[in-house]
Design a protein around this motif. Structure first.
Motif, short mmCIF file in Angstrom:
data_model
loop_
_atom_site.label_atom_id
_atom_site.label_comp_id
_atom_site.label_asym_id
_atom_site.label_seq_id
_atom_site.Cartn_x
_atom_site.Cartn_y
_atom_site.Cartn_z
N SER A 156 52.19 18.18 52.73
CA SER A 156 51.37 18.17 53.94
C SER A 156 49.89 18.07 53.59
O SER A 156 49.16 17.26 54.18
N SER A 157 49.43 18.87 52.65
CA SER A 157 48.03 18.84 52.28
C SER A 157 47.66 17.52 51.62
O SER A 157 46.57 16.98 51.85
N ARG A 158 48.57 16.98 50.79
CA ARG A 158 48.29 15.68 50.17
C ARG A 158 48.25 14.57 51.21
O ARG A 158 47.45 13.64 51.10
N PHE A 159 49.12 14.67 52.22
CA PHE A 159 49.11 13.67 53.29
C PHE A 159 47.80 13.73 54.08
O PHE A 159 47.19 12.69 54.37
N LEU A 160 47.34 14.93 54.42
CA LEU A 160 46.08 15.08 55.14
C LEU A 160 44.91 14.56 54.30
O LEU A 160 44.02 13.88 54.81
N GLU A 161 44.93 14.88 53.03
CA GLU A 161 43.87 14.41 52.14
C GLU A 161 43.87 12.89 52.06
O GLU A 161 42.82 12.24 52.06
N GLY A 162 45.06 12.29 52.02
CA GLY A 162 45.16 10.83 52.00
C GLY A 162 44.61 10.22 53.27
O GLY A 162 44.01 9.14 53.24
N ILE B 162 40.51 21.32 54.27
CA ILE B 162 41.42 20.52 53.46
C ILE B 162 41.17 20.73 51.97
O ILE B 162 42.09 20.64 51.15
N ALA B 163 39.92 21.02 51.58
CA ALA B 163 39.64 21.31 50.17
C ALA B 163 40.36 22.59 49.75
O ALA B 163 40.95 22.66 48.67
N VAL C 127 43.91 22.91 47.13
CA VAL C 127 43.91 23.74 45.93
C VAL C 127 44.90 24.90 46.06
O VAL C 127 45.71 25.16 45.18
N ARG C 128 44.84 25.61 47.18
CA ARG C 128 45.66 26.82 47.37
C ARG C 128 47.06 26.53 47.93
O ARG C 128 47.97 27.31 47.75
N ARG C 129 47.21 25.43 48.63
CA ARG C 129 48.48 25.07 49.24
C ARG C 129 48.81 23.61 48.91
O ARG C 129 48.96 22.79 49.80
N ALA C 130 48.88 23.30 47.65
CA ALA C 130 49.13 21.92 47.22
C ALA C 130 50.58 21.55 47.50
O ALA C 130 51.49 21.91 46.76
N ASN C 131 50.80 20.84 48.59
CA ASN C 131 52.14 20.39 48.95
C ASN C 131 52.04 19.03 49.61
O ASN C 131 50.96 18.42 49.65
#
Length: 522
Positions: A354-360, A343-344, A348-352
């Motif tokens: 989906s990645s923000r949702f997973l990080e949340g 997720i890190a 960084v490489r795929r900031a969209n």
């Protein structure tokens, strides 16, 4: 030759990044689902209990008393921590206070002392201390550094030109602070108070030792004394709701207003405020704070070490506890950091979205108290995966869920500093996506990974509730050994374990302080 042909000749081939839709995204989703397991457990427990039983267990006098105690604890502790931390940060960063550098370190050093060791020290110093007043006082000295660190860093990053412009318009110094400086500290204050609030809801040892009931102490008492799962589940549900309310309040107070400047700003140091005749009287505040947050623990630990003598240093038992603690910390730290890598990289490489949702999802899961995480894993392993009950795998999973954001923040910052062109070059040479990622970004982000391991290991070393409930039979970490002896009123026997926890935590605390000082070139 046409312009189009020229463009084709001069433009280098472009290589795609490793496919984020394959194994990286898959692992990130799996980790997110595991991290959300405690939340799913709480919702399942509420549904399985049934509406009538749930209402009866939630809306009872005991829960009302716990709710009142919790609200009072939060409403009293957070404002005091805020006032104390902002004042100390202003004194050490923006004034000519004598010994400001030393006081700055002493304001961070209490982080090396676990909260339940603070409580142990105060009980040893003042045996009659108990109740709400004691809970507020000890919570302030134990947790105010979580707010001091971001606020002091924010002070160093402020643009002095804004204050100069406000002063040139005729505003008095206090008006400049209130209307210009304080709004720029909003994000740091909100973040720090949220962290303190979540610790207040999750802490067990501190309040159990001073006989102050909270939801966490009630859940563990219910679980250990009567193993009344239904009642414990409903208390856990209310505790999770309290955490969500705290997250919502913090988000509302934080707002969306922007205070950042465009450009590099004025390249000069902020003008230091002259305290004049108040210089030495104001030394009383950091002096008293250091005495309460560091002096009392040092005095109490020294007293019990001297009173116990050489007999309390049972090196076979202490060595066993130290060894098991280091092994669990290293395994948990490496597992947490490894789980944070996908997720890190994605953030960084795929900031969209989906990645923000997973990080949340990761941050949401980590906001739940350790007792809820442990209760969820106990229930799942007992009912579904019995062979994993009280095993190393289960307790490591709990640590991953609880401390994932610590590793994620460090990894994300390091990966962002690695040029993406290195991954592209590795892919252009025919390496697989995983090999390209490993040979470039992962290796160059090793310092951030090491920091993530260290931060996670520090949290694991001082973790008590989940370790007590999930540790395999025969496990005896420093925290568990300390708690067992102090619960038996063997304060002298518990002192060596407390000292070792503090000594192992001090280097990382100094590292945090040092990194904070590097902000804005200080």
């Amino acid at each position: 030759m046409s312009a189009t042909t020229d463009t084709r000749v001069l433009t280098a081939p472009r290589y795609r990044l490793p496919a984020a839709s394959s194994w990286t995204l898959t692992i990130a989703v799996v980790v997110a689902l595991l991290a959300l397991l405690p939340l799913g457990f709480v919702l399942w427990a509420a549904f399985a209990t049934g509406w009538d039983t749930a209402v009866q267990l939630i809306f009872r006098e005991r829960v009302g008393d716990l709710m009142v105690d919790t609200i009072l604890l939060v409403l009293l502790t957070i404002p005091i921590c805020t006032l104390l931390s902002v004042t100390l940060a202003w004194l050490t960063e923006r004034t000519d206070l004598p010994g400001a550098r030393l006081w700055s370190w002493l304001c961070v050093a209490p982080l090396a002392v676990p909260a339940f060791v603070h409580s142990y020290a105060w009980v040893g110093f003042w045996p009659g201390i108990h109740g709400l007043g004691a809970g507020v006082a000890i919570s302030v000295v134990a947790y105010f550094p979580f707010l001091y660190l971001p606020v002091s860093a924010a002070f160093r990053m402020l643009d002095p030109a804004l204050e100069d412009q406000a002063a040139s318009l005729g505003l008095a110094p206090f008006a400049v602070f209130r209307r210009v400086v304080l709004p720029q500290l909003r994000l740091a204050i909100c973040g720090g108070t949220l962290l303190i609030g979540l610790h207040l809801l999750a802490e067990y040892g501190l309040y159990a030792m001073i006989r102050f009931d909270t939801f966490t102490t009630a859940i563990i008492d219910q679980f250990q004394s009567t193993y009344n799962g239904v009642a414990a589940y409903m208390l856990a549900l209310v505790l999770v709701l309290c955490c969500f309310v705290l997250l919502g309040v913090e988000a509302g107070l934080r707002g969306s207003r922007r205070y950042a400047r465009l450009g590099s700003g004025v390249a000069r140091r902020t003008r230091v405020a002259r305290l004049g005749r108040w210089k030495y009287p104001l030394l009383i505040l950091p002096l008293v704070t250091a005495a309460f947050s560091l002096g009392i623990p040092a005095l109490t630990l020294g007293h019990w070490l001297v009173a116990g003598g050489a007999a309390i240093w049972r090196m076979d038992e202490i060595g066993l506890a130290l060894g098991q603690t280091l092994v669990i910390c290293l395994i948990g730290g490496f597992a947490t950091t490894a789980a944070a890598v996908p997720i890190a990289w994605l953030s960084v490489r795929r900031a969209n979205r989906s990645s923000r949702f997973l990080e949340g999802c990761y941050y949401l899961a980590s906001s739940m108290p350790g007792v809820v995480v442990a209760l969820a894993l106990v229930t799942v392993t007992v009912r579904v995966l019995l062979p994993f009950y009280q095993t190393l795998a289960t307790i490591v999973l709990a640590y991953v869920i609880m401390f994932l954001p610590r590793a994620l923040v460090s990894l994300r910052a390091s990966i962002a500093q690695v040029p993406v062109e290195l991954e592209q070059a590795a892919a252009s040479l025919g390496r697989s996506p995983g090999n390209a990622l490993w040979s470039t970004t992962v290796r160059l982000a090793a310092p951030g990974a090491a920091a993530g391991v260290a931060l996670s290991s520090l949290g694991i070393m001082n973790e008590l509730t989940a370790t007590q409930m999930l540790a395999p039979n025969g496990t005896r970490t420093l925290a568990m050994a300390f708690w067992a002896l102090s619960s038996e009123i063997d304060y002298a026997g518990a002192a060596p374990y407390a000292v070792l926890m503090v000594l192992f935590s001090l280097p990382l605390t100094w590292l945090l302080h040092h990194q904070s000082k590097k902000i804005a070139g200080r």
